[in-house]
Scaffold this active site. Sequence first.
Site: not given
Lengths: 654, 654
Positions: B27, B116-117, B157, B188, B429, B461, B465
Amino acid sequence: MVNQDQIAVNALRMLGVDMISRAKSGHPGITLGAAPIAYTLFEKVMQFNPADPAWFNRDRFVLSAGYGSALLYALLHLNEFQLSLDDLKAFRQLGSKTPGHPETGWTPGVDASTGPLGQGIGMAVGMAMAERHLAALYNRPGYSLIDHHTYALVGDGDLMEGVSQEAINLAGNYQLGKLIVLHDANHISLDGPLSDASCENQAQRFCAAGWDYLEVEAGDTNLLGIEQAIKKAQTTAKPTLIAVQTTLGYGSPLAGDHRVHGAPLNTTDREALAKFLDWPGQPFEIPATVRQTFAEAVAKKQASYEKWQHLFAKYQRRFPQAARELTQATLAINGVQSNYQPGEWVATRQASAENLQQVASANPQFWGGAADLASSNKTKLTTGGHFTAATPQGKNVSFGVREFGMATALNGINLHGGGRAFGSTFLVFSDYFRAAVRLAALMKLPTIFIGSHDSIAVGEDGPTHEPVEQLASFRAMPNLDVIRPADANETAAAWRMMAKTKHRPSLLVTSRQALPVLNETIEAPIERGGYILAEAKKQIPDGILLAAGSEVHLALAAKRELMKDNIDVRVVSMPCQNRFDEQPLAYREQILPSQIENRVAIEMGASQAWDKYVGLKGKILGVDRFGLSGDGTELTKAYGFTIEKIVATVRELP
Amino acid sequence: MVNQDQIAVNALRMLGVDMISRAKSGHPGITLGAAPIAYTLFEKVMQFNPADPAWFNRDRFVLSAGYGSALLYALLHLNEFQLSLDDLKAFRQLGSKTPGHPETGWTPGVDASTGPLGQGIGMAVGMAMAERHLAALYNRPGYSLIDHHTYALVGDGDLMEGVSQEAINLAGNYQLGKLIVLHDANHISLDGPLSDASCENQAQRFCAAGWDYLEVEAGDTNLLGIEQAIKKAQTTAKPTLIAVQTTLGYGSPLAGDHRVHGAPLNTTDREALAKFLDWPGQPFEIPATVRQTFAEAVAKKQASYEKWQHLFAKYQRRFPQAARELTQATLAINGVQSNYQPGEWVATRQASAENLQQVASANPQFWGGAADLASSNKTKLTTGGHFTAATPQGKNVSFGVREFGMATALNGINLHGGGRAFGSTFLVFSDYFRAAVRLAALMKLPTIFIGSHDSIAVGEDGPTHEPVEQLASFRAMPNLDVIRPADANETAAAWRMMAKTKHRPSLLVTSRQALPVLNETIEAPIERGGYILAEAKKQIPDGILLAAGSEVHLALAAKRELMKDNIDVRVVSMPCQNRFDEQPLAYREQILPSQIENRVAIEMGASQAWDKYVGLKGKILGVDRFGLSGDGTELTKAYGFTIEKIVATVRELP
């Protein structure tokens, strides 16, 4: 303010609280606190028809704070949706119409399944995108067919989730003026005061994202304030957040205390609440005057519904093709095919790009985008332009580096109906939007997710960019088609299958690297999930090679090599495991006969996904460690994905 | 500005670009654009010692924009870290010290693995939390042992990812004044101008979250401006975002064009760049004056390093226990045990709560929190208070509803060293923070993740859940211990194992519902992953029941029931599959002898995780569809988790 309104709000409060008490489970806090918001929205603002909950041009409502389900069900009941008092009494019971969190497709009037926080606002953004896009594409002079608002009710928790930030940025950038989000601002979260976890200035935050921000004081009783704020929000070109200052558990002795969030009121507290609200009746007793209040509100909405139906009937006659596009459940597949010849080499992401254009050509209602990787994923539509605030008819959405926000928006677009949306990123970053894929699967929504760069063959970008466990992990998810085509032919077949799929999402997984187009895949019966790609000569093969995606051609080459030594194996291509598993036993037995235990599965991904096919006596050439950074071809060799290694593995079998 | 600095910046640019060209991958855009930021930070601001890259009190640096790896490696090389010119020439090659994205623990001087951004800024927040917390706990009058800054370099990003919003909210709420984030603001993104995807006002956004915001104009050349901004940021009590206006691909003919982001410069463009920067040499040729510039900067840092070493030596003598706590790689396990008696019923989340307190008591450096579910997860430490801006010594962190932000912060805390962090949410989660678990596994970081409410037994739930596929999906992830204890005894054993684990994260999975404490688990050899819980009487058992977690006691009861009919089975408890898979074949064969093919696995989760143990002839009682909303006990029965069903399934086997 008319007193009847306040009484109706209290009816909602009591009904919700009584549902929760009867269920011995639920969330009274929001039921008491957000009832004025919900009431005002449904009775004073929104257009809908309880007799036709799927009415295409209804205002949409997403209860992003899904724990407020009791409030929503009480509201739907009083608004005469097909939800009886007995349904309310069965709140949270197995099989009832009133599950713990709202489930679309199950309870009439529920526009989105919610519960996992933050995703509701994302879906609302998607719905508002759909409204804007379809209006631009399908409305005609004199035919304002698509013209409605999208509302969401969010809690403090929704606004803490990162996905809400991605969603509000999308909405701000596209200037979705018809999106109005009401914030149940009670400043309490489950673990205690919101200030323990947040010092965020929401006004500043939303304005930064291009939203209007309005605040309503004393929201526990200020119905007029709520109504005026919504009406004001309707007039602006930007999306609007309306922060309504409410009290968690309003009216109960635990008001403002986080303990009222998620546990039923006890009898004493229920009594105190009834006294505070001056509520005379027994649980589930609804005064006739209250029913009357709701009935009048519902009746008023009838005219706009009928007017629209009349308009749509005319539209159908005048623009039959457009009407068909808007209403068909699946996508047309005419022209969706591979134009590559056997022997050519092409990456499946590239082959997929051509199928994507073909689908878009056959279906003007098809659109989507990428999380800032369109050029790598090869998912930019060559025609159709960009979706922007100024050009909402555009078909390419620049979602930015917002995988999760994208995925929730795609779900929202598909929930809205009328259009069908796809979205893409690198397969490895599917981890970022996994929770939205799950919700799509739960909602039986045909969202098309595309993950390119599907293995360690990614190469130089290294282990953070190389999926390993993603295939297995998505294959473990119920009601999701994970499709990993072997070549251009299977890719085209995958697109035809996805186009025709109604009730589940798909995850299409494509290769970065070029793969040979095979002869054997031309008529690939991909809807069966797995099939015999190359048969053995013997009646009973000496073994079976199973593979998917970029490893299929290796399996085929290994078969040829083994044949030189008179080891005669069958090759099975398995582009979609879950579809295979759904086949009748007879078919599965035909493809993988129990008696043949000499099996080798080959895939550059976690072996867990293949255990079920190879059994205790078979072998798996998989990847059960992270990748490395280096030339992709070198790397795949170093990890054992060679014809020689496959041959050697087969030889090791008994 | 001294001209030597500008030349040194250009040296970084050219070195980075030449690495990328040689690798034919990388890059150049950020390498050219962000070199002034990176240079200023390392040479003018940060304290570190290349000879001791793990120096405890060094300033931390996270390249959140991990695609800038070439720039970072060039910088580390010129700063005399153990990274040779040959290492740079091997950029992105298999096995080199210079992989495609930065990898901590592999390349000296790299403080976090990124790519990983959004996760980089989250980890930087965690590092700054660690600094603040440890300083409050361990500094003594005259011993300012922990006192450093944390810097991160982020791209557009990173700031679009929702996790960055969660992270900046944490940092703002805790007033992490020593956290300084530099934004490579080039406007950009990969797919084109940032404005296609974003209209966000970052100044307003960061101020809303309690940050200071500074801007540096003309960042391509304005080294002094960058330096002054950083020095200003150091003086404030709030975290600071410094937006440095840069040009993507500065100096190359493609400057400002998104195409320069991710593809090497061609020869012509490289020539034009060299001309623009007035750079005379050959690729990888570094002028002696440049080496001199860096050497002088590095030399200046030596004094503070030595001063600290001296201080620490004194601290060790004066406060030996504190020094031990800060430096030990694992946690003490004295007192970590179950105090429940066999026959008692207790949820493993409750049992875990007691072990958590025990670990905290034995280890003052142990801390953590929950994503707004501490009361449900049972992960609040009863002593130690709350971590807030005013009480940074507090041990309970209220992360808010920010699962992903929490997980990245936990990783940052553990990367920082000195302390050890845990975090919790509902297992379902875990989908939200999955990408951070992966990064922890990749970084070999012993972060402890806790997922409670581990099955459909969650009940009311409902399906949103209720985890179903989460267990299988995490078990597919390399280098992660997924531990699902059967009862309080196995839970205590799990905590002892996690405390002693150095090089991988753990996911501890606990039940909502009460489970019987078993006799058979008292000496559970959990580090072996699976073991014989109850042996058959026969030499060769009639079959094997395998189970984990809440299903183990059912398997045990089913064994007793089967025995009444003289079906004599073994019961294997399998709390940690990956540990079992790592055992020698002899052990695995002892537990699961190949000859016994009558096997039934029982777990309320996706069956995919058990295929490998039961083979083609065994059966799995799993959950391969979504859950439902209803009473948990009713639901588990409806899904077939009863003694009767297990018995019947065993009977069906040959």
